[in-house]
Design an enzyme around this catalytic site. Structure first.
Site, PDB file in Angstrom:
ATOM      1  N   LYS A  34       0.431 -13.615  16.903  1.00 29.07           N
ATOM      2  CA  LYS A  34       1.768 -13.836  17.476  1.00 29.07           C
ATOM      3  C   LYS A  34       2.452 -12.542  17.913  1.00 29.07           C
ATOM      4  O   LYS A  34       3.330 -12.558  18.756  1.00 29.07           O
ATOM      5  CB  LYS A  34       2.649 -14.633  16.521  1.00 29.07           C
ATOM      6  CG  LYS A  34       2.959 -13.970  15.200  1.00 29.07           C
ATOM      7  CD  LYS A  34       3.813 -14.911  14.363  1.00 29.07           C
ATOM      8  CE  LYS A  34       3.991 -14.483  12.941  1.00 29.07           C
ATOM      9  NZ  LYS A  34       4.395 -13.109  12.680  1.00 29.07           N
ATOM     10  N   GLY A 182       6.032   0.144  -7.548  1.00 30.04           N
ATOM     11  CA  GLY A 182       4.653  -0.177  -7.184  1.00 30.04           C
ATOM     12  C   GLY A 182       4.196   0.750  -6.064  1.00 30.04           C
ATOM     13  O   GLY A 182       4.776   1.816  -5.839  1.00 30.04           O
ATOM     14  N   TYR A 183       3.150   0.329  -5.372  1.00 23.72           N
ATOM     15  CA  TYR A 183       2.563   1.131  -4.286  1.00 23.72           C
ATOM     16  C   TYR A 183       3.622   1.551  -3.261  1.00 23.72           C
ATOM     17  O   TYR A 183       3.747   2.726  -2.916  1.00 23.72           O
ATOM     18  CB  TYR A 183       1.526   0.295  -3.528  1.00 23.72           C
ATOM     19  CG  TYR A 183       0.182   0.111  -4.169  1.00 23.72           C
ATOM     20  CD1 TYR A 183       0.034  -0.641  -5.330  1.00 23.72           C
ATOM     21  CD2 TYR A 183      -0.954   0.645  -3.594  1.00 23.72           C
ATOM     22  CE1 TYR A 183      -1.218  -0.844  -5.892  1.00 23.72           C
ATOM     23  CE2 TYR A 183      -2.212   0.444  -4.146  1.00 23.72           C
ATOM     24  CZ  TYR A 183      -2.337  -0.305  -5.297  1.00 23.72           C
ATOM     25  OH  TYR A 183      -3.563  -0.498  -5.839  1.00 23.72           O
ATOM     26  N   LEU A 186       6.669   3.839  -4.486  1.00 23.17           N
ATOM     27  CA  LEU A 186       6.322   5.234  -4.775  1.00 23.17           C
ATOM     28  C   LEU A 186       5.928   5.986  -3.504  1.00 23.17           C
ATOM     29  O   LEU A 186       6.277   7.158  -3.333  1.00 23.17           O
ATOM     30  CB  LEU A 186       5.193   5.289  -5.810  1.00 23.17           C
ATOM     31  CG  LEU A 186       5.611   4.745  -7.186  1.00 23.17           C
ATOM     32  CD1 LEU A 186       4.418   4.668  -8.125  1.00 23.17           C
ATOM     33  CD2 LEU A 186       6.713   5.604  -7.813  1.00 23.17           C
ATOM     34  N   GLY A 267       7.027  -6.514  -4.222  1.00 25.63           N
ATOM     35  CA  GLY A 267       5.843  -7.340  -4.012  1.00 25.63           C
ATOM     36  C   GLY A 267       5.891  -8.072  -2.683  1.00 25.63           C
ATOM     37  O   GLY A 267       6.846  -7.923  -1.912  1.00 25.63           O
ATOM     38  N   ALA A 316      -5.826  -4.011   2.504  1.00 26.29           N
ATOM     39  CA  ALA A 316      -6.470  -4.194   3.803  1.00 26.29           C
ATOM     40  C   ALA A 316      -7.988  -4.259   3.674  1.00 26.29           C
ATOM     41  O   ALA A 316      -8.638  -5.119   4.279  1.00 26.29           O
ATOM     42  CB  ALA A 316      -6.080  -3.038   4.727  1.00 26.29           C
ATOM     43  N   HIS A 317      -8.563  -3.362   2.876  1.00 20.25           N
ATOM     44  CA  HIS A 317     -10.032  -3.327   2.797  1.00 20.25           C
ATOM     45  C   HIS A 317     -10.585  -4.529   2.044  1.00 20.25           C
ATOM     46  O   HIS A 317     -11.702  -4.968   2.306  1.00 20.25           O
ATOM     47  CB  HIS A 317     -10.532  -2.008   2.187  1.00 20.25           C
ATOM     48  CG  HIS A 317      -9.810  -1.585   0.946  1.00 20.25           C
ATOM     49  ND1 HIS A 317      -8.560  -1.029   0.978  1.00 20.25           N
ATOM     50  CD2 HIS A 317     -10.159  -1.628  -0.360  1.00 20.25           C
ATOM     51  CE1 HIS A 317      -8.175  -0.749  -0.272  1.00 20.25           C
ATOM     52  NE2 HIS A 317      -9.126  -1.116  -1.084  1.00 20.25           N
ATOM     53  N   HIS A 440     -21.106  22.444  -4.704  1.00 20.48           N
ATOM     54  CA  HIS A 440     -20.142  23.366  -5.310  1.00 20.48           C
ATOM     55  C   HIS A 440     -19.624  24.308  -4.236  1.00 20.48           C
ATOM     56  O   HIS A 440     -20.406  24.812  -3.432  1.00 20.48           O
ATOM     57  CB  HIS A 440     -20.816  24.180  -6.412  1.00 20.48           C
ATOM     58  CG  HIS A 440     -19.899  25.181  -7.022  1.00 20.48           C
ATOM     59  ND1 HIS A 440     -18.874  24.825  -7.872  1.00 20.48           N
ATOM     60  CD2 HIS A 440     -19.822  26.529  -6.877  1.00 20.48           C
ATOM     61  CE1 HIS A 440     -18.227  25.922  -8.242  1.00 20.48           C
ATOM     62  NE2 HIS A 440     -18.776  26.969  -7.648  1.00 20.48           N
TER      63      HIS A 440
HETATM   64  P1  NAI Z   1       3.840  -4.044  -6.222  1.00 18.43           P
HETATM   65  O1  NAI Z   1       3.486  -5.368  -6.790  1.00 18.43           O
HETATM   66  O2  NAI Z   1       2.837  -2.960  -6.153  1.00 18.43           O
HETATM   67  O3  NAI Z   1       5.095  -3.449  -7.074  1.00 18.43           O
HETATM   68  C1  NAI Z   1       6.311  -4.159  -7.213  1.00 18.43           C
HETATM   69  C2  NAI Z   1       7.081  -3.615  -8.391  1.00 18.43           C
HETATM   70  O4  NAI Z   1       8.386  -4.195  -8.414  1.00 18.43           O
HETATM   71  C3  NAI Z   1       6.443  -3.932  -9.731  1.00 18.43           C
HETATM   72  O5  NAI Z   1       6.301  -2.728 -10.451  1.00 18.43           O
HETATM   73  C4  NAI Z   1       7.436  -4.888 -10.369  1.00 18.43           C
HETATM   74  O6  NAI Z   1       7.447  -4.801 -11.775  1.00 18.43           O
HETATM   75  C5  NAI Z   1       8.749  -4.434  -9.760  1.00 18.43           C
HETATM   76  N1  NAI Z   1       9.834  -5.430  -9.817  1.00 18.43           N
HETATM   77  C6  NAI Z   1       9.757  -6.765  -9.637  1.00 18.43           C
HETATM   78  N2  NAI Z   1      10.976  -7.355  -9.802  1.00 18.43           N
HETATM   79  C7  NAI Z   1      11.859  -6.365 -10.088  1.00 18.43           C
HETATM   80  C8  NAI Z   1      13.280  -6.316 -10.367  1.00 18.43           C
HETATM   81  N3  NAI Z   1      14.051  -7.411 -10.384  1.00 18.43           N
HETATM   82  N4  NAI Z   1      13.859  -5.118 -10.603  1.00 18.43           N
HETATM   83  C9  NAI Z   1      13.109  -3.989 -10.602  1.00 18.43           C
HETATM   84  N5  NAI Z   1      11.771  -3.981 -10.351  1.00 18.43           N
HETATM   85  C10 NAI Z   1      11.152  -5.140 -10.091  1.00 18.43           C
HETATM   86  O7  NAI Z   1       4.488  -4.371  -4.801  1.00 18.43           O
HETATM   87  P2  NAI Z   1       4.817  -3.459  -3.535  1.00 18.43           P
HETATM   88  O8  NAI Z   1       4.949  -2.026  -3.899  1.00 18.43           O
HETATM   89  O9  NAI Z   1       5.979  -4.125  -2.892  1.00 18.43           O
HETATM   90  O10 NAI Z   1       3.546  -3.614  -2.638  1.00 18.43           O
HETATM   91  C11 NAI Z   1       3.175  -4.905  -2.148  1.00 18.43           C
HETATM   92  C12 NAI Z   1       1.695  -4.995  -1.918  1.00 18.43           C
HETATM   93  O11 NAI Z   1       1.313  -4.151  -0.855  1.00 18.43           O
HETATM   94  C13 NAI Z   1       0.919  -4.594  -3.147  1.00 18.43           C
HETATM   95  O12 NAI Z   1       0.160  -5.711  -3.545  1.00 18.43           O
HETATM   96  C14 NAI Z   1       0.035  -3.472  -2.718  1.00 18.43           C
HETATM   97  O13 NAI Z   1      -1.302  -3.736  -3.113  1.00 18.43           O
HETATM   98  C15 NAI Z   1       0.133  -3.447  -1.186  1.00 18.43           C
HETATM   99  N6  NAI Z   1       0.239  -2.067  -0.747  1.00 18.43           N
HETATM  100  C16 NAI Z   1      -0.839  -1.240  -0.826  1.00 18.43           C
HETATM  101  C17 NAI Z   1      -0.740   0.078  -0.461  1.00 18.43           C
HETATM  102  C18 NAI Z   1      -1.931   0.957  -0.584  1.00 18.43           C
HETATM  103  O14 NAI Z   1      -3.045   0.447  -0.683  1.00 18.43           O
HETATM  104  N7  NAI Z   1      -1.771   2.266  -0.631  1.00 18.43           N
HETATM  105  C19 NAI Z   1       0.502   0.652   0.040  1.00 18.43           C
HETATM  106  C20 NAI Z   1       1.574  -0.285   0.084  1.00 18.43           C
HETATM  107  C21 NAI Z   1       1.423  -1.594  -0.290  1.00 18.43           C
END
Ligand code: NAI
Length: 461
Positions: A34, A182-183, A186, A267, A316-317, A440
């Site tokens: 889309k 989370g990811y 940070l 999330g 993604a992977h 090395h």
């Molecule tokens: P996440 O699931 O990694 O982290 C969400 C965080 O929010 C958790 O630590 C959770 O405990 C917290 N949380 C939930 N409710 C809350 C509240 N009411 N108050 C405070 N904290 C709360 O989700 P995120 O960072 O949004 O990422 C989403 C997805 O995207 C993930 O599943 C990740 O795998 C993917 N992603 C991967 C990346 C990478 O591979 N480098 C980069 C960015 C995203």
């Protein structure tokens, strides 16, 4: 009605990979998307633009304060944010165009529009020119996910936003509240902190990076705190809103927090809305994701689902591997994803990467293991590049020595984890890694030494 062997809905890393593999296997393939640009969330508003900004912001921070150690004096370092954002956009455009040319090269029919099921073997695609009916023997749903929010949070698409907005702030916020450690929280928190924002991360749990190895997550938190990121752990955010240019974040038991912008990163949710899944009988699980069984088949024969829209990590992977396995299974009868060998990487500095089981998961499952740890402080290359924080940890089964998990925090962890993933995929023992010659001086030697350390025989520590 035009008909194909296989139609993929969604051209993200899951969908376009599935389409290309199916075309390689000789099927007549179509892909519906889309958005104008192909590549999905990852390429347009996720992995790729965030990595572009992480690189640019790191260069800025190093140029501002990190060159002294190398005997390089830099003065007059200035931020040109508009240019930084433009470069990020150029990276995205070149990659999304690349996907479009791969689709063309593989002779995949591209439909631009929003698809919904008309029957179990046909779709209605709402295109700018009106609805179009298309049929297929096999339909793969690869519609991905979208940012989720929390009750009490009013996302306004600007000051209180998701990662999409955080990729394009036109000025550096003085104070940024990040909800979720989370990811995304940070990585994007790191970008804006490096560019000058005061960043405060609110996390519901009493730790950061849930699901990652706890020792690694604790080390990461300490390092991020030293860098200036502030953490409010055990803080359940109950409300966030903007009034004009000012935002407020409310959390359980704490004073309201005033800031310029709020990034909500709590999330993501599977994209299932509007597909007409109920009308054809495709079932969802309790968390709103599409339920799949063997071979990524949904509850309806001929309809499959892969990537963020089904269970498992939203990576993604992982989606790409599932796309390949799904269509190979359709065409050849074989196709498989080893979920224990899917690495995860957080692209902060230091990077954090892991594959396989964490210590906590092994302890919970009652699996006996031995552990080898090696710090980058004792690695020659890390010293040479002045990046010595962090360590590598190898977890191997007691008795068989099979590698069960490898966790890295440190320089280039995201690249180092590739070797670890291959080791897990091949069912390697820690002895296999320890006996393999590593060039090395490289950072990868830290992995070899951590493997040696499983048997208490690291050479340099
Ligand atoms: P996440 O699931 O990694 O982290 C969400 C965080 O929010 C958790 O630590 C959770 O405990 C917290 N949380 C939930 N409710 C809350 C509240 N009411 N108050 C405070 N904290 C709360 O989700 P995120 O960072 O949004 O990422 C989403 C997805 O995207 C993930 O599943 C990740 O795998 C993917 N992603 C991967 C990346 C990478 O591979 N480098 C980069 C960015 C995203």
């Amino acid at each position: 009605m035009q008909s194909h062997d296989l139609i993929v809905i969604g051209a993200g890393p899951g969908g376009y990979t599935a389409a290309i593999r199916a075309a390689q296997l000789g099927l007549d393939v179509a892909c519906v998307e889309k958005e104008k640009a192909l590549g999905g969330t990852c390429l347009r508003i996720g992995c790729i633009p965030s990595k572009a900004l992480l690189e640019s912001s790191e260069i800025y921070e190093r140029a501002s304060e990190g060159f002294d150690e190398h005997g390089v004096k830099a003065s007059g370092v200035e931020l040109d944010l508009a240019r930084m954002l433009k470069r990020k956009d150029r990276v995205v455009t070149s990659l999304t165009r690349g996907v479009a040319s791969l689709i063309k090269k593989n002779k995949i029919t591209r439909y631009s529009g929003t698809a919904r099921f008309a029957s179990a073997s046909s779709l209605t695609i709402d295109t700018p020119g009106g609805p179009q009916e298309v049929g297929a023997k096999h339909i793969v749903i690869a519609t991905g996910s979208k940012s989720s929010s929390l009750p009490g949070i009013e996302l306004d698409g600007d000051r209180v936003g998701t990662s999409t907005e955080a990729l394009s702030y036109t000025e550096v916020p003085a104070r940024l509240a990040v909800i979720g450690a989370g990811y995304i929280g940070l990585e994007m928190g790191s970008v804006w902190r490096r560019l000058g924002a005061e960043v405060v991360v609110f996390e519901y749990l009493d730790r950061i990076l849930p699901g990652m190895d706890l020792e690694v997550a604790n080390a990461a938190q300490q390092t991020f705190a030293k860098q200036g990121m502030q953490f409010r752990l055990g803080a359940k955010v109950t409300a966030a809103r903007a009034e004009g240019d000012a935002c407020t974040v409310e959390s359980d038991g704490a004073e309201p927090f005033a800031c310029d912008r709020v990034l909500v990163a709590v999330g993501r949710l599977a994209n299932t809305e509007g597909l007409g899944l109920e009308s054809v009988g495709v079932e969802l699980d309790s968390r709103g994701r599409i339920e799949v069984g063997d071979g990524f088949q949904t509850s309806v024969a001929g309809i499959y689902a892969i990537g963020d829209v089904i269970r498992g990590p939203m990576l993604a992977h992982k989606a790409g591997e599932e796309g390949i396995a799904c269509v190979e299974r359709i065409v050849t009868g074989y196709g498989h994803v080893n979920y224990d060998a899917i690495p995860g990487v957080v692209y902060t500095h230091p990077e954090i990467a892991s594959v396989g089981k964490t210590e906590e998961q092994l302890a919970e499952a009652g699996v006996a293991f031995r552990k080898g740890v090696f710090p980058f402080m004792a690695n020659g290359r890390a010293k040479a590049i002045a990046d010595t924080g962090g360590f590598v940890k190898v977890l191997a089964a007691e008795g068989t020595d099979r590698v069960l998990g490898i966790h890295v925090i440190g320089p280039r962890a995201g690249d180092l984890i590739a070797e670890a993933a291959v080791a897990v995929e091949f069912g390697a023992s820690s002895e296999d890694i320890a006996r393999s010659s590593h060039a090395h001086p490289t950072l990868a030697e830290a992995l070899k030494e951590a493997a040696l350390s499983v048997d208490q025989r690291a050479i340099h520590f």
